[in-house]
Design a protein around this motif. Structure first.
Motif, PDB file in Angstrom:
ATOM      1  N   PRO A  47     -56.102  23.095 -10.349  1.00  0.00           N
ATOM      2  CA  PRO A  47     -57.059  24.198 -10.549  1.00  0.00           C
ATOM      3  C   PRO A  47     -56.628  25.458  -9.790  1.00  0.00           C
ATOM      4  O   PRO A  47     -56.783  26.568 -10.283  1.00  0.00           O
ATOM      5  CB  PRO A  47     -58.369  23.631  -9.999  1.00  0.00           C
ATOM      6  CG  PRO A  47     -58.220  22.150 -10.157  1.00  0.00           C
ATOM      7  CD  PRO A  47     -56.773  21.852  -9.938  1.00  0.00           C
ATOM      8  N   TYR A  48     -56.036  25.268  -8.574  1.00  0.00           N
ATOM      9  CA  TYR A  48     -55.537  26.438  -7.825  1.00  0.00           C
ATOM     10  C   TYR A  48     -54.477  27.178  -8.635  1.00  0.00           C
ATOM     11  O   TYR A  48     -54.580  28.389  -8.859  1.00  0.00           O
ATOM     12  CB  TYR A  48     -54.954  25.998  -6.469  1.00  0.00           C
ATOM     13  CG  TYR A  48     -54.047  27.053  -5.846  1.00  0.00           C
ATOM     14  CD1 TYR A  48     -54.568  28.233  -5.330  1.00  0.00           C
ATOM     15  CD2 TYR A  48     -52.655  26.864  -5.793  1.00  0.00           C
ATOM     16  CE1 TYR A  48     -53.731  29.206  -4.770  1.00  0.00           C
ATOM     17  CE2 TYR A  48     -51.823  27.830  -5.232  1.00  0.00           C
ATOM     18  CZ  TYR A  48     -52.365  29.000  -4.730  1.00  0.00           C
ATOM     19  OH  TYR A  48     -51.538  29.960  -4.183  1.00  0.00           O
ATOM     20  N   SER A  49     -53.439  26.458  -9.066  1.00  0.00           N
ATOM     21  CA  SER A  49     -52.344  27.172  -9.734  1.00  0.00           C
ATOM     22  C   SER A  49     -52.783  27.729 -11.086  1.00  0.00           C
ATOM     23  O   SER A  49     -52.302  28.787 -11.511  1.00  0.00           O
ATOM     24  CB  SER A  49     -51.092  26.293  -9.859  1.00  0.00           C
ATOM     25  OG  SER A  49     -51.378  25.075 -10.479  1.00  0.00           O
ATOM     26  N   ASP A  60     -51.533   9.517  -2.890  1.00  0.00           N
ATOM     27  CA  ASP A  60     -50.950  10.774  -3.338  1.00  0.00           C
ATOM     28  C   ASP A  60     -52.019  11.757  -3.804  1.00  0.00           C
ATOM     29  O   ASP A  60     -53.100  11.362  -4.240  1.00  0.00           O
ATOM     30  CB  ASP A  60     -49.965  10.491  -4.490  1.00  0.00           C
ATOM     31  CG  ASP A  60     -48.814  11.468  -4.489  1.00  0.00           C
ATOM     32  OD1 ASP A  60     -48.875  12.463  -3.746  1.00  0.00           O
ATOM     33  OD2 ASP A  60     -47.851  11.237  -5.253  1.00  0.00           O
ATOM     34  N   ARG A  61     -51.667  13.036  -3.720  1.00  0.00           N
ATOM     35  CA  ARG A  61     -52.515  14.101  -4.280  1.00  0.00           C
ATOM     36  C   ARG A  61     -52.526  13.941  -5.803  1.00  0.00           C
ATOM     37  O   ARG A  61     -51.451  13.799  -6.415  1.00  0.00           O
ATOM     38  CB  ARG A  61     -51.878  15.445  -3.883  1.00  0.00           C
ATOM     39  CG  ARG A  61     -52.514  16.653  -4.500  1.00  0.00           C
ATOM     40  CD  ARG A  61     -51.709  17.923  -4.193  1.00  0.00           C
ATOM     41  NE  ARG A  61     -52.003  18.470  -2.897  1.00  0.00           N
ATOM     42  CZ  ARG A  61     -51.329  19.494  -2.351  1.00  0.00           C
ATOM     43  NH1 ARG A  61     -50.333  20.067  -3.000  1.00  0.00           N
ATOM     44  NH2 ARG A  61     -51.653  19.955  -1.164  1.00  0.00           N
ATOM     45  N   PRO A  62     -53.703  13.989  -6.438  1.00  0.00           N
ATOM     46  CA  PRO A  62     -53.717  13.885  -7.906  1.00  0.00           C
ATOM     47  C   PRO A  62     -52.942  15.045  -8.539  1.00  0.00           C
ATOM     48  O   PRO A  62     -53.064  16.188  -8.099  1.00  0.00           O
ATOM     49  CB  PRO A  62     -55.214  14.002  -8.256  1.00  0.00           C
ATOM     50  CG  PRO A  62     -55.950  13.741  -6.992  1.00  0.00           C
ATOM     51  CD  PRO A  62     -55.048  14.119  -5.864  1.00  0.00           C
ATOM     52  N   THR A 106     -47.745  32.918  -6.686  1.00  0.00           N
ATOM     53  CA  THR A 106     -47.120  31.691  -6.188  1.00  0.00           C
ATOM     54  C   THR A 106     -46.140  31.096  -7.196  1.00  0.00           C
ATOM     55  O   THR A 106     -46.297  31.286  -8.412  1.00  0.00           O
ATOM     56  CB  THR A 106     -48.231  30.670  -5.877  1.00  0.00           C
ATOM     57  OG1 THR A 106     -47.647  29.388  -5.666  1.00  0.00           O
ATOM     58  CG2 THR A 106     -49.231  30.529  -7.025  1.00  0.00           C
ATOM     59  N   ASP A 107     -45.201  30.299  -6.685  1.00  0.00           N
ATOM     60  CA  ASP A 107     -44.285  29.573  -7.577  1.00  0.00           C
ATOM     61  C   ASP A 107     -45.005  28.478  -8.364  1.00  0.00           C
ATOM     62  O   ASP A 107     -44.511  28.006  -9.387  1.00  0.00           O
ATOM     63  CB  ASP A 107     -43.111  28.972  -6.779  1.00  0.00           C
ATOM     64  CG  ASP A 107     -43.534  28.046  -5.636  1.00  0.00           C
ATOM     65  OD1 ASP A 107     -44.755  27.856  -5.425  1.00  0.00           O
ATOM     66  OD2 ASP A 107     -42.639  27.513  -4.949  1.00  0.00           O
ATOM     67  N   GLU A 108     -46.201  28.094  -7.870  1.00  0.00           N
ATOM     68  CA  GLU A 108     -46.894  26.949  -8.494  1.00  0.00           C
ATOM     69  C   GLU A 108     -47.329  27.223  -9.938  1.00  0.00           C
ATOM     70  O   GLU A 108     -47.617  26.295 -10.680  1.00  0.00           O
ATOM     71  CB  GLU A 108     -48.118  26.550  -7.661  1.00  0.00           C
ATOM     72  CG  GLU A 108     -47.745  26.133  -6.261  1.00  0.00           C
ATOM     73  CD  GLU A 108     -48.808  25.311  -5.547  1.00  0.00           C
ATOM     74  OE1 GLU A 108     -49.779  24.891  -6.183  1.00  0.00           O
ATOM     75  OE2 GLU A 108     -48.638  25.104  -4.339  1.00  0.00           O
TER      76      GLU A 108
HETATM   77  O1  DAU Z   1     -45.751  26.899  -3.334  1.00  0.00           O
HETATM   78  C1  DAU Z   1     -46.597  27.900  -2.873  1.00  0.00           C
HETATM   79  C2  DAU Z   1     -47.925  27.288  -2.484  1.00  0.00           C
HETATM   80  O2  DAU Z   1     -47.701  26.565  -1.283  1.00  0.00           O
HETATM   81  C3  DAU Z   1     -49.033  28.309  -2.303  1.00  0.00           C
HETATM   82  O3  DAU Z   1     -49.294  28.946  -3.524  1.00  0.00           O
HETATM   83  C4  DAU Z   1     -50.304  27.629  -1.789  1.00  0.00           C
HETATM   84  O4  DAU Z   1     -51.287  28.608  -1.510  1.00  0.00           O
HETATM   85  C5  DAU Z   1     -49.978  26.870  -0.527  1.00  0.00           C
HETATM   86  O5  DAU Z   1     -51.121  26.158  -0.087  1.00  0.00           O
HETATM   87  C6  DAU Z   1     -48.826  25.901  -0.749  1.00  0.00           C
HETATM   88  O6  DAU Z   1     -49.218  24.817  -1.617  1.00  0.00           O
HETATM   89  P1  DAU Z   1     -48.740  23.301  -1.367  1.00  0.00           P
HETATM   90  O7  DAU Z   1     -49.698  22.393  -2.017  1.00  0.00           O
HETATM   91  O8  DAU Z   1     -47.308  23.134  -1.686  1.00  0.00           O
HETATM   92  O9  DAU Z   1     -48.881  23.272   0.255  1.00  0.00           O
HETATM   93  P2  DAU Z   1     -49.452  22.155   1.245  1.00  0.00           P
HETATM   94  O10 DAU Z   1     -49.099  22.612   2.631  1.00  0.00           O
HETATM   95  O11 DAU Z   1     -50.876  21.829   0.971  1.00  0.00           O
HETATM   96  O12 DAU Z   1     -48.573  20.902   0.889  1.00  0.00           O
HETATM   97  C7  DAU Z   1     -47.154  20.931   1.002  1.00  0.00           C
HETATM   98  C8  DAU Z   1     -46.623  19.591   0.539  1.00  0.00           C
HETATM   99  O13 DAU Z   1     -46.990  18.599   1.520  1.00  0.00           O
HETATM  100  C9  DAU Z   1     -47.213  19.104  -0.755  1.00  0.00           C
HETATM  101  O14 DAU Z   1     -46.218  18.398  -1.479  1.00  0.00           O
HETATM  102  C10 DAU Z   1     -48.331  18.160  -0.353  1.00  0.00           C
HETATM  103  C11 DAU Z   1     -47.829  17.584   0.960  1.00  0.00           C
HETATM  104  N1  DAU Z   1     -48.856  17.269   1.973  1.00  0.00           N
HETATM  105  C12 DAU Z   1     -49.773  18.214   2.288  1.00  0.00           C
HETATM  106  C13 DAU Z   1     -50.736  17.978   3.251  1.00  0.00           C
HETATM  107  C14 DAU Z   1     -51.780  19.032   3.571  1.00  0.00           C
HETATM  108  C15 DAU Z   1     -48.827  16.043   2.631  1.00  0.00           C
HETATM  109  O15 DAU Z   1     -47.966  15.184   2.366  1.00  0.00           O
HETATM  110  N2  DAU Z   1     -49.782  15.800   3.596  1.00  0.00           N
HETATM  111  C16 DAU Z   1     -50.748  16.723   3.920  1.00  0.00           C
HETATM  112  O16 DAU Z   1     -51.607  16.431   4.776  1.00  0.00           O
END
Ligand code: DAU
Ligand code: NAD
Length: 363
Positions: free
Chosen positions: A163-165, A295-297, A139-141
């Motif tokens: 912890p994931y990244s 916000d997400r921590p 991942t880019d993370e």
């Molecule tokens: O960048 C690659 C990564 O993308 C992968 O390595 C991960 O496996 C994958 O889960 C994804 O991670 P993110 O954390 O970027 O994806 P997520 O869909 O959880 O969140 C995308 C963005 O949206 C992030 O800035 C957090 C925000 N978000 C997410 C959720 C679930 C919200 O604002 N509201 C939400 O309910």
């Protein structure tokens, strides 16, 4: 010459893994068989491959339910199927879950990768087997977070923040070390945010689609200003296939969609597309469902990739722009209602305060 004959796909019942199995079995220049090893966690869904099972089951497609951490099981699979290629997707993949409970992330992402590498080392190096490849999906993370400008290159130092990244970064380092130390033939690719069919609706795009369809609040973290680069999953699968065939052993490649967008704009775009496709809901446009939550921590601000290397050395580029990809994705969720209903009937939860440790509270 790479063999690409007996391909062990790990995590093939997940989102990208199942798209990749569909993609690979559709390639006229792939003649091998696929052995899919998947533990079937909450994110693994055999339904994603029902059609593949029907068409290729026990011939070119074999499913094995099991854990990549189980060294003896993996060793047995290498022996039974004479594995020459590993395409390693299996992982705990959701950042929010890693914040709530990192243990399975350490176990699967780090120890699981270690177990696969160890088996590959014994099977391929001690057995003096040629044409093999361990392809690690990352991942880019791992690169951390960008400011408003700049791009991650393959030389950007690792600075994982969740912890994931951190667990993905650790696994990338192990894969690299097996190449440098033992000469294990490896490739690593680091990709941006995927979206498309079969994605478990805990991630932003499918969660937004389903909540917008059902008239439920759409949680946007913070002010929604964080930026991601979105890639349609089929474009990612194509990049992986190109790298399996033409990627240089020991190298790392960035993959991206060149579709950067703020979260709030992604969510608004989905709401508008759904309004266009289905008409607005009784209370007005679906944008009204947007709910700003805590916000997400440790929330990374921005990810964006420099994909010059894969473009110039492999000749791959993403094909799908975000609006077009979202239309296809929305249509997929609208036409796969039984898949959606089945997912929703499981342990899946979208809006449960306790589950997210409180940070999904509305602000
Ligand atoms: O960048 C690659 C990564 O993308 C992968 O390595 C991960 O496996 C994958 O889960 C994804 O991670 P993110 O954390 O970027 O994806 P997520 O869909 O959880 O969140 C995308 C963005 O949206 C992030 O800035 C957090 C925000 N978000 C997410 C959720 C679930 C919200 O604002 N509201 C939400 O309910
Ligand atoms: P996912 O969560 O949808 O699927 C993961 C799959 O792995 C599931 O089928 C699950 O059952 C399986 N699995 C989990 N633990 C296992 C174990 N111990 N043994 C065997 N199988 C196990 O994940 P995804 O979104 O398809 O991501 C696949 C890979 O791509 C991951 O390595 C992830 O880090 C990486 N990645 C994802 C994205 C993205 O946007 N989704 C972007 C870049 C990289």
């Amino acid at each position: 010459m790479r063999r690409l004959q007996n391909v062990l796909v790990t995590g093939g019942c997940g989102f990208i893994g199942s798209n990749f199995i569909h993609y690979l079995l559709n390639q006229p220049d792939f003649e091998g068989q696929i052995i899919n090893l998947d533990k079937l966690t909450y994110a693994g869904n055999p339904e994603n491959l029902k059609d593949i099972e029907e068409q290729y089951g026990n011939q070119r497609y074999i499913f094995i339910k099991g854990d990549i951490c189980d060294f003896e099981l993996v060793k047995g699979i290498f022996q039974t199927y004479d594995i020459d290629t590993v395409v390693h997707f299996a992982a705990e993949s959701h950042v929010d879950r890693s914040i709530l409970g990192p243990t399975p992330f350490i176990q699967t992402n780090i120890n699981g990768t270690f177990s696969l590498l160890e088996v590959a080392r014994y099977a391929w190096l001690e057995g003096k087997k040629e044409g093999c490849l361990f392809y690690h999906i990352s991942t880019d993370e791992v690169y951390g977070s960008l400011g408003k400008t700049g791009l991650f290159t393959e030389d950007t130092p690792y600075r994982p923040n969740s912890p994931y990244s951190a667990s993905k970064a650790a696994s990338d380092h192990l894969v690299r070390a097996y190449f440098k130390t033992y000469g294990l033939p490896v490739i690593i690719s680091n990709c941006t945010n995927n979206y498309g069919p079969y994605q478990f609706p805990e991630k932003l795009i499918p969660l937004t689609i389903l909540n917008a369809l059902e008239g439920k609040p759409i949680p946007v973290y913070g002010k929604g200003e964080n930026i991601r680069d979105w890639i349609y999953v089929e474009d990612h699968c194509e990049a992986i296939w190109c790298l399996l065939k033409r990627g240089k052993t020991g190298e790392q490649y960035n993959i991206g969609g060149t579709n950067e967008m703020r979260n709030i704009d992604v969510v608004r775009l989905i709401c508008n597309l759904l309004d266009e496709m289905l008409g607005p809901l009784s209370f007005g446009p679906r944008e009204n469902l947007i709910t700003f939550v805590k916000d997400r921590p440790g929330h990374d601000f921005r990810y964006a990739m420099d994909i010059t290397k894969i473009k110039t050395t492999i000749g791959w580029m993403p094909k799908t722009n975000l609006k077009e990809g979202l239309k296809k994705t929305i249509t997929w969720y609208l036409t796969h209602r039984s898949w959606v209903e089945h997912i929703k009937s499981g342990e899946y939860q979208r809006w449960v305060k306790e589950f997210y440790g409180g940070f999904k509270d509305a602000v």
